[in-house]
Design an enzyme around this catalytic site. Structure first.
Site, mmCIF file in Angstrom:
data_model
loop_
_atom_site.group_PDB
_atom_site.id
_atom_site.type_symbol
_atom_site.label_atom_id
_atom_site.label_comp_id
_atom_site.label_asym_id
_atom_site.label_seq_id
_atom_site.Cartn_x
_atom_site.Cartn_y
_atom_site.Cartn_z
ATOM 1 N N ASP A 1 0.757 -1.253 0.092
ATOM 2 C CA ASP A 1 0.272 -0.077 0.028
ATOM 3 C C ASP A 1 0.843 1.343 -0.035
ATOM 4 O OD1 ASP A 1 -2.839 -0.846 -0.369
ATOM 5 O OD2 ASP A 1 -2.742 -1.413 1.678
ATOM 6 N N GLU B 1 10.746 -0.099 -11.058
ATOM 7 C CA GLU B 1 9.383 -0.050 -10.968
ATOM 8 C C GLU B 1 8.953 0.459 -9.530
ATOM 9 O OE1 GLU B 1 10.384 -4.007 -8.726
ATOM 10 O OE2 GLU B 1 11.225 -2.940 -10.559
ATOM 11 N N CYS C 1 16.418 -6.815 -11.330
ATOM 12 C CA CYS C 1 17.044 -7.677 -10.149
ATOM 13 C C CYS C 1 17.555 -9.015 -10.614
ATOM 14 C CB CYS C 1 16.154 -7.406 -9.120
ATOM 15 S SG CYS C 1 16.957 -7.963 -7.494
ATOM 16 N N HIS D 1 15.227 -2.173 -8.727
ATOM 17 C CA HIS D 1 13.894 -2.179 -9.133
ATOM 18 C C HIS D 1 13.348 -0.940 -9.463
ATOM 19 C CE1 HIS D 1 13.177 -6.249 -7.183
ATOM 20 N NE2 HIS D 1 14.446 -5.906 -6.714
ATOM 21 N N LYS E 1 -30.676 6.097 5.189
ATOM 22 C CA LYS E 1 -30.955 5.236 6.113
ATOM 23 C C LYS E 1 -29.545 4.763 6.793
ATOM 24 C CE LYS E 1 -32.294 0.297 6.702
ATOM 25 N NZ LYS E 1 -32.494 -0.931 6.151
#
Length: 586
Positions: free
Chosen positions: A78, A526, A393, A524, A235
Site C-alpha cells: 500500500d 518499478e 534484479c 527495482h 438510512k
C-alpha cells in the site's frame, strides 16, 4: 489543559469493516491525491497488525510484493499506492507493524526505561503506536510540515490484532482534539442477487463495533458493485449517526485512477476540508485529466509477458504491473499483461507456446531456485526472436547467466541456486556471505534502498534516462561476478552501468546492432514509477515492444533454435550450443 504541539497538522484515519480487500489503501491514496490537488501537503502511513517486523521475509503469495522505500525500508504494498498517487517519496516510517512496536517496547523494558512499571498493551504499546503516528507530522527533509497525515489502519474492525491500533487512534483524537482528527470508515454494502437488494446491516454492525471502542466515524465509504441509492444512504446516515454529506457511494471503477474522480463527485474532499477547517483551493485536474485520457483512450495495444514464479497472485508484482501500464500511458498505448509461469518456459517449445504472441518479455525479481531455468529459457527464446526484454534484479542475473551459457560456460549459474557450480557468474555479495550461511539475521539485511549508478554515455540505458548519473532502489544479496565479465562480454552483452566505483554491475544490455532491446538492471526501477511520470526504462521497453509489433509483418528470417534444457545444453548431443545470432528488426 490539553497540549497541542502539532496543531498545524490534521490527522485522518482510514479503517475498514465487514471484509478485507475492500480497497482501503486505494481509497486513502485517492483522497490523498485529491487533497494534494487542492494545494495541501499530504503524507501517508500504513499500520499493519502482524507480528513480523517487516514484510521482507514473508511469502509473496500471502503478502504480495514488498515495497522498498528510498531509505531502504521493506514495507507494505500500500505504501507503493501512496507514493504513486501522491507522486512523492515516503520514508520507512510510513509503515508501522505490530512487530516493530513490540520490539521497541520490549527493548525499552530491557533497558529499564519503564522504571519498574508492569508493561502492558495499554498504555505502553498504545503509547508507542501514538508516538509513531504523531511523528509523521514532523517536518520532512525539506523542512515542510504536512498539512494532513492520512493513516490507514490495516485489518478489519473486530479483529483482535487491530485493537491496539484503533485504541491508539482513539487516543490521538482525544489528545489533539476532535477538530483536528477525522475518521473515515470503509465498509461493504453487499448486493443479494436473489432478492435484488443492497443490504445495509453489515455496515451498521461494523460501525457499531467501531463505536463500541469509542470511535464514531465522520464519514463512510460504501463499497459496492453499483451505486448506492440516496434512500439507502439516508438510512445508513441515520442508523450510523453520520452526516449525510459523509456517506459516500463508491461503486467499482473501470480503473484505479478513476477513484479520485469518484470520491470528488461524491464531494468527500470538500467534506473533509470543511470538517477539518483546512485551507484549500479548487482541485487542479490538469495533470490527472491527461492521465485519464491516456488510460481510457489508447491508440494501440501491446502484449507484454511477465514471466515470474508468483504469477498466481498479481499483487506479488503490483509495482511492476503499474510501471508497465504507466510506460504504456506515455505512448498512448494499452499494455495487456500476460501472466506467464516461468516453469513452463524451460524448453524452447514451452517458451514458444507461452511467448509466441507477445511483443515483449519482462523478467521480474524473485528468490529461490524454482522457475529459474524457465526465466533463462524465456530470455533465450526472446533473444533469438528479437523480442524486447527487460530484466529486473533477478532478471538481470538471468540475462547474465543466459549470456554466459551462450559462450560455452554451459554450467554457468548463480551461487544462490547452485553453490557448487564451477562457473558462479552470479556471486554472493561479500557483506552477505555470513547471512547466506545462516550465521546472521535474514530479515532487513539485504542491500536495500537507493544507490547511485554511472551509465556508459552511448548506451541504451543512458539514452532512455537522458543522463549518465542515476539513482535506483535495490533489494538483493547477489551480484555479477566480476571475474567473468570479459568472458560474458564475448556474447555481445555490455556492462553499461556500474556503481560509481565501477565494482558492482548495475545495468547490462545488448547493443542495438545485436538485439533491438535487451536491458537488465540490478535495481527495482518499478518502485520509482508514477502514473503521471512513468519510469524511463519502462517507457523505453514499451516503446521497443510497440516497434516490435509494428515490425511483426515485415519479412524477418527466424533462425532455428536448438532445444533449450535446464542445464543450458542441447537435446541432440548433450553439448551446450551457442545461441544463433539474434534476429534484428529495423
Amino acid at each position: 489543559m490539553r497540549k497541542h504541539p502539532q496543531t498545524a497538522t490534521k490527522h485522518l484515519f482510514v479503517s475498514g469493516g465487514v471484509a478485507s480487500s475492500l480497497g482501503k489503501g486505494l481509497t486513502a491514496s485517492s483522497l490523498g491525491q485529491l487533497l494534494t490537488a487542492r494545494g495541501l501537503h499530504v503524507t501517508m502511513q500504513k499500520l499493519d497488525p502482524y507480528l513480523n517486523v517487516d514484510p521482507g521475509t514473508m511469502n509473496p503469495f500471502q503478502h504480495g510484493e514488498v515495497f522498498v522505500t528510498e531509505d531502504g525500508a521493506e514495507t507494505d504494498l500500500d505504501v507503493g499506492h501512496y507514493e504513486r498517487f501522491l507522486d512523492r517519496n515516503l520514508p520507512g516510517s510510513a509503515n508501522v507493524t505490530t512487530g516493530q512496536v513490540y520490539s521497541t517496547v520490549i527493548a525499552k523494558e530491557r533497558r529499564g526505561e519503564y522504571l519498574g512499571d508492569t508493561v502492558q498493551v495499554i498504555p505502553h504499546i498504545t503509547d508507542e503506536i501514538k508516538r509513531r503516528i504523531l511523528a509523521m507530522a514532523q517536518p520532512d527533509a525539506d523542512g515542510n510540515r504536512p498539512d494532513v497525515v492520512i493513516t490507514e489502519i490495516g485489518g478489519t474492525v473486530g479483529d483482535i490484532e487491530s485493537q491496539p491500533f484503533l485504541e491508539a487512534a482513539r487516543q490521538v483524537r482525544h489528545y489533539l482534539g476532535r477538530e483536528d482528527v477525522f475518521f473515515l470508515h470503509v465498509s461493504l454494502v453487499p448486493y443479494l442477487a436473489p432478492s435484488g437488494e443492497l443490504k445495509t446491516k453489515p455496515t451498521q454492525h461494523s460501525v457499531a463495533a467501531l463505536r463500541s471502542i469509542g470511535i464514531t466515524p465522520d464519514a463512510l465509504i460504501l463499497r459496492c458493485d453499483r451505486d448506492v441509492p440516496e434512500a439507502l444512504k439516508n438510512k445508513i446516515a441515520l442508523m450510523c449517526d453520520v452526516d449525510i454529506d459523509g456517506v459516500i457511494s463508491t461503486p467499482d471503477a473501470p480503473s484505479i485512477y478513476d477513484i479520485p474522480k469518484v470520491l470528488h463527485r461524491e464531494e468527500l474532499d470538500a467534506f473533509v476540508v470543511r470538517r477539518l477547517n483546512l485551507p484549500f483551493r479548487d482541485v487542479d485536474w490538469t495533470e490527472w485529466d491527461d492521465l485519464l485520457r491516456r488510460v481510457h483512450e489508447p491508440h494501440e495495444t501491446v502484449r507484454i509477458a511477465l514471466v515470474g514464479k508468483y504469477v498466481e497472485l498479481s499483487d506479488a508484482y503490483l509495482s511492476v504491473a503499474e510501471a508497465l501500464r504507466a510506460g504504456g500511458f506515455k505512448h498512448r498505448a494499452k499494455v495487456e499483461i500476460c501472466w506467464v509461469a516461468s516453469d513452463g518456459c524451460e524448453t524452447t517449445s514451452g517458451a514458444a507456446a507461452a511467448l509466441g504472441d507477445v511483443h515483449g518479455v519482462l523478467i521480474p525479481g524473485g528468490f529461490g531456485i524454482r522457475g529459474i531455468e524457465g526465466k533463462i529459457g524465456a530470455i533465450a527464446y526472446a533473444r533469438a526472436r528479437g523480442l524486447p526484454v527487460l530484466g529486473l534484479c533477478l532478471g538481470l542475473q538471468c540475462i547474465v547467466i543466459e549470456a554466459a551459457r551462450s559462450v560455452g560456460l554451459t554450467n554457468a549459474n548463480s551461487a544462490e541456486f547452485d553453490p557448487d557450480t564451477p562457473d558462479p557468474v552470479i556471486a554472493t555479495m561479500p557483506d552477505q556471505e555470513e547471512i547466506v550461511a545462516g550465521e546472521a539475521d535474514l530479515g532487513g539485511t539485504m542491500r536495500l534502498g537507493s544507490y547511485p549508478a554511472v551509465l556508459e554515455p552511448d548506451s541504451v540505458v543512458a539514452q532512455a534516462y537522458q543522463t549518465t548519473q542515476v539513482s535506483e532502489r535495490h533489494r538483493h544479496r547477489y551480484e555479477v561476478n566480476n571475474a567473468y565479465r570479459d568472458k560474458i562480454a564475448e556474447s555481445g552483452l555490455r556492462f553499461s552501468g556500474t556503481s560509481p566505483d565501477g565494482h558492482l554491475v548495475e545495468f547490462v544490455e545488448y547493443p542495438p546492432d545485436r538485439h533491438p532491446f535487451v536491458v537488465g538492471t540490478q535495481a527495482h526501477p518499478e518502485l520509482k514509477s508514477r502514473p503521471t511520470r512513468p519510469h524511463p526504462l519502462f517507457v523505453a521497453f514499451v516503446g521497443a515492444a510497440i516497434d516490435y509489433k509494428a515490425g511483426e509483418l515485415l519479412p524477418v528470417e527466424i533462425p532455428e533454435i536448438p532445444e533449450h534444457t535446464p542445464n543450458g545444453s542441447s537435446h541432440r548431443d548433450g553439448v551446450g550450443q551457442p545461441l544463433p545470432e539474434p534476429a534484428s528488426r529495423g
